[in-house]
Design a protein around this motif. Structure first.
Motif, PDB file in Angstrom:
ATOM      1  N   UNK A   2       0.158 -15.504 -11.642  1.00  0.00           N
ATOM      2  CA  UNK A   2       0.160 -14.071 -11.930  1.00  0.00           C
ATOM      3  C   UNK A   2       0.049 -13.324 -10.595  1.00  0.00           C
ATOM      4  N   UNK A   3       0.999 -12.429 -10.364  1.00  0.00           N
ATOM      5  CA  UNK A   3       1.081 -11.761  -9.064  1.00  0.00           C
ATOM      6  C   UNK A   3       1.076 -10.237  -9.228  1.00  0.00           C
ATOM      7  N   UNK A   4       0.318  -9.563  -8.381  1.00  0.00           N
ATOM      8  CA  UNK A   4       0.366  -8.092  -8.348  1.00  0.00           C
ATOM      9  C   UNK A   4       1.106  -7.671  -7.092  1.00  0.00           C
ATOM     10  N   UNK A   5       2.107  -6.794  -7.268  1.00  0.00           N
ATOM     11  CA  UNK A   5       2.763  -6.177  -6.113  1.00  0.00           C
ATOM     12  C   UNK A   5       2.182  -4.788  -5.965  1.00  0.00           C
ATOM     13  N   UNK A   6       1.664  -4.548  -4.801  1.00  0.00           N
ATOM     14  CA  UNK A   6       0.895  -3.339  -4.587  1.00  0.00           C
ATOM     15  C   UNK A   6       1.501  -2.567  -3.410  1.00  0.00           C
ATOM     16  N   UNK A   7       1.518  -1.245  -3.493  1.00  0.00           N
ATOM     17  CA  UNK A   7       2.044  -0.470  -2.368  1.00  0.00           C
ATOM     18  C   UNK A   7       2.526   0.891  -2.825  1.00  0.00           C
ATOM     19  N   UNK A   8       2.804   1.796  -1.884  1.00  0.00           N
ATOM     20  CA  UNK A   8       3.233   3.148  -2.234  1.00  0.00           C
ATOM     21  C   UNK A   8       4.608   3.159  -2.898  1.00  0.00           C
ATOM     22  N   UNK A   9       4.987   4.296  -3.518  1.00  0.00           N
ATOM     23  CA  UNK A   9       6.333   4.381  -4.089  1.00  0.00           C
ATOM     24  C   UNK A   9       7.349   4.133  -2.975  1.00  0.00           C
ATOM     25  N   UNK A  10       8.382   3.363  -3.260  1.00  0.00           N
ATOM     26  CA  UNK A  10       9.412   3.108  -2.253  1.00  0.00           C
ATOM     27  C   UNK A  10       9.074   1.947  -1.324  1.00  0.00           C
ATOM     28  N   UNK A  11       8.001   1.220  -1.627  1.00  0.00           N
ATOM     29  CA  UNK A  11       7.606   0.106  -0.745  1.00  0.00           C
ATOM     30  C   UNK A  11       8.474  -1.126  -0.955  1.00  0.00           C
ATOM     31  N   UNK A  12       9.196  -1.147  -2.072  1.00  0.00           N
ATOM     32  CA  UNK A  12      10.056  -2.313  -2.359  1.00  0.00           C
ATOM     33  C   UNK A  12       9.449  -3.225  -3.411  1.00  0.00           C
ATOM     34  N   UNK A 106      -6.017 -15.281 -14.703  1.00  0.00           N
ATOM     35  CA  UNK A 106      -6.548 -14.574 -13.547  1.00  0.00           C
ATOM     36  C   UNK A 106      -5.391 -14.147 -12.647  1.00  0.00           C
ATOM     37  N   UNK A 107      -5.696 -13.343 -11.657  1.00  0.00           N
ATOM     38  CA  UNK A 107      -4.694 -12.992 -10.652  1.00  0.00           C
ATOM     39  C   UNK A 107      -4.670 -14.108  -9.606  1.00  0.00           C
ATOM     40  N   UNK A 108      -3.480 -14.568  -9.266  1.00  0.00           N
ATOM     41  CA  UNK A 108      -3.371 -15.640  -8.269  1.00  0.00           C
ATOM     42  C   UNK A 108      -2.987 -15.120  -6.892  1.00  0.00           C
ATOM     43  N   UNK A 109      -2.288 -13.972  -6.868  1.00  0.00           N
ATOM     44  CA  UNK A 109      -1.808 -13.452  -5.588  1.00  0.00           C
ATOM     45  C   UNK A 109      -1.647 -11.931  -5.677  1.00  0.00           C
ATOM     46  N   UNK A 110      -2.120 -11.261  -4.645  1.00  0.00           N
ATOM     47  CA  UNK A 110      -1.927  -9.809  -4.559  1.00  0.00           C
ATOM     48  C   UNK A 110      -1.147  -9.541  -3.279  1.00  0.00           C
ATOM     49  N   UNK A 111       0.043  -8.993  -3.426  1.00  0.00           N
ATOM     50  CA  UNK A 111       0.902  -8.724  -2.266  1.00  0.00           C
ATOM     51  C   UNK A 111       0.906  -7.226  -1.992  1.00  0.00           C
ATOM     52  N   UNK A 112       0.338  -6.836  -0.881  1.00  0.00           N
ATOM     53  CA  UNK A 112       0.287  -5.425  -0.523  1.00  0.00           C
ATOM     54  C   UNK A 112       1.422  -5.123   0.451  1.00  0.00           C
ATOM     55  N   UNK A 113       2.427  -4.376  -0.020  1.00  0.00           N
ATOM     56  CA  UNK A 113       3.549  -3.984   0.835  1.00  0.00           C
ATOM     57  C   UNK A 113       3.174  -2.657   1.496  1.00  0.00           C
ATOM     58  N   UNK A 114       2.805  -2.752   2.749  1.00  0.00           N
ATOM     59  CA  UNK A 114       2.307  -1.573   3.454  1.00  0.00           C
ATOM     60  C   UNK A 114       3.445  -0.857   4.199  1.00  0.00           C
ATOM     61  N   UNK A 115       3.682   0.403   3.840  1.00  0.00           N
ATOM     62  CA  UNK A 115       4.785   1.162   4.452  1.00  0.00           C
ATOM     63  C   UNK A 115       4.320   2.559   4.841  1.00  0.00           C
ATOM     64  N   UNK A 116       4.779   3.051   6.003  1.00  0.00           N
ATOM     65  CA  UNK A 116       4.370   4.390   6.435  1.00  0.00           C
ATOM     66  C   UNK A 116       5.157   5.476   5.689  1.00  0.00           C
TER      67      UNK A 116
END
Ligand code: AMP
Length: 187
Positions: A2-12, A106-116
């Motif tokens: 189970x993976x969460x993709x995290x990041x601002x709008x437009x992060x991909x 459970x959550x196995x991975x949280x991927x934070x796509x950090x973009x300016x």
């Protein structure tokens, strides 16, 4: 996984979720897509949320939490969930924790796509031309980004202590991000 993709709008998040869905034979839970579908169907929920979405505001936590409940507890999707755009608030993060616990996951991975901010604005302006989303105009983009910073930042703190939390430079090319993601999934 189970993976969460995290990041601002437009992060991909959407692009990388689709990659993960194919690679892991998993299921994407994109709350943005689910909410847009409700609007398209002119459902009761759709009528309640349409203005919030078009104004770049977040939809009420109870509504979003309710919409994902069945998907998370669906035995066919167990341990094959890719969350795209959820959770976006602390209440949603806590709700997800308990939903997963209740179905022995459970959550196995949280991927934070950090973009300016500047990269986001450029990307969303491009997406507007391709997808013609009503919430992708320049003034709404800024509102969505501010809402993200205010409401979603605390969620980052909530997760960042987690050993499965991985930050990726989201301003990289799509293939480059995918390659980095690959290093975190053991398949
Ligand atoms: P997205 O497609 O993820 O960029 O979402 C588009 C819009 O849908 C957001 O700007 C919010 O108005 C709404 N939305 C999507 N996911 C959520 C969520 N988890 N909580 C609240 N609002 C959401």
């Amino acid at each position: 996984m189970n993976i969460i993709l995290f990041g601002p709008p437009g992060a991909g998040k959407g692009t990388q979720s689709k990659y993960l869905v194919n690679k892991l034979n998993a299921f994407q839970i994109s709350t943005g897509d689910i909410l847009r579908e409700e609007i398209k169907k002119h459902s009761d929920i759709g009528k309640i949320i349409v203005n919030d979405i078009n104004d770049g505001k977040f939809v009420n936590d109870e509504i979003v939490n309710k919409l994902i409940e069945k998907l998370v507890s669906d035995p066919q999707k167990k341990n094959k969930l890719i969350f795209d755009g959820y959770p976006r608030s602390l209440r949603q993060a806590k709700n997800l924790d308990s939903l997963l616990k209740n179905s022995d996951q459970k959550i196995d991975l949280i991927l934070f796509l950090n973009v300016d901010k500047d990269t986001i604005i450029k990307r969303i302006e491009k997406r507007k031309i391709i997808e013609n989303r009503s919430d992708d105009d320049s003034s709404t983009i800024l509102k969505r980004y501010d809402t993200y910073m205010k409401t979603t930042q605390p969620v980052l703190n909530f997760y960042s202590e987690n050993p499965y939390f991985k930050e990726i430079d989201g301003s990289l090319e799509i293939e480059e991000i995918t390659r980095k993601i690959d290093t975190f999934i053991n398949v």
